[in-house]
Each structure stands twice: as structure tokens, then as C-alpha cells.
Design a protein around this motif. Sequence first.
Motif, mmCIF file in Angstrom:
data_model
loop_
_atom_site.group_PDB
_atom_site.id
_atom_site.type_symbol
_atom_site.label_atom_id
_atom_site.label_comp_id
_atom_site.label_asym_id
_atom_site.label_seq_id
_atom_site.Cartn_x
_atom_site.Cartn_y
_atom_site.Cartn_z
ATOM 1 N N CYS A 119 0.809 -1.223 0.000
ATOM 2 C CA CYS A 119 0.000 0.000 0.000
ATOM 3 C C CYS A 119 0.840 1.271 0.000
ATOM 4 N N GLU A 135 5.825 5.211 8.114
ATOM 5 C CA GLU A 135 5.067 4.422 7.135
ATOM 6 C C GLU A 135 4.065 5.302 6.407
ATOM 7 N N CYS A 137 0.948 4.553 3.921
ATOM 8 C CA CYS A 137 0.101 3.477 3.404
ATOM 9 C C CYS A 137 -1.215 4.088 2.960
#
Length: 158
Positions: A119, A135, A137
Amino acid sequence: MKKIFVFFLVLFFFNACTVKNQNYHSQSVSIIINSPFLKMRDFGFLKRQNQILILEVYRMGQAFFNLKIKDKICLNIACYDKQIFNKKFFKNEYYDDILSDILNAKPLWQGKNLQKTTCGFKQNLKTENFEIFYEVCQNKVSFLDKISHIKIVLAYQG
């Protein structure tokens, strides 16, 4: 003759109102910031205009938090050099544009330790001064520095 002048004057004003800045983008965002300097869990707007990035957060219809990033970082009315802001906000001397990269969901440190995911991507960055998990996503950005106890979570709407 007077009618033609009035017609063109009205046409000019309507046309002026329809011209939009093509380099402007606004996006609603849910934001969580948890740091020794600032704690916040709210909704706001992230605006990009030319080379300026603005994060505005509202409470009861009033803007109570305004972060503007250009050559300096301004928080409400106080402006700081980027290194000074980073040291104050992040309790660390990261590179100058780390906050812009987080808000724009870009890789940190030019993609160092970047791992692609289904993702988006994630990064684990560790030195003696910081231990960062980052991260991106889909429409969510998560930044966590375990050493400085900084957490930023952005969820972009639409």
C-alpha cells in the motif's frame, strides 16, 4: 457607449472572480501529534500553494493552529529557522525539511532504508539520536520516534 463600458466592466469583474490559482491544492486531514512540545488530535486542512505548505486546524469554527512552511517554519505567529524548529518540536536535529516530507507523505532522508509495501512504503531509521518508524500506506502517514517520544499520524480525506 455607456452601456458597452458597463457591460465590459461587469464582464471583467466576473472574469476576475473565476480565475483560480492553478498551483493551489487543499486537502482535509485528521491529525494526531503527540510530542513534549505539542499534543493535538483534531481535523484540519493541508494547503499547498506554490512552494508554501500550510496546515490549519480548527476548533469551533476558529483556526487555533496554523503551521506554515516555506523558507522558515511559522507556528501561529512565531517563525523559526527550520533547524531551530526541529530541535524545539522534535527534540532532535533532523534535516531541515523533515516536517514537509512527513506532511507531503514523502520518503525521509532521501529514501534511506525504504521498503516498498503493498500500500506504499515504510522506513526504519536508527542512530544513537533517534529510532524512527515511518510508514505511508494509502492515505495514512505514521511517524514515530521512540527516543524523542514523537508521534505524528495523518489521515488524508479524499
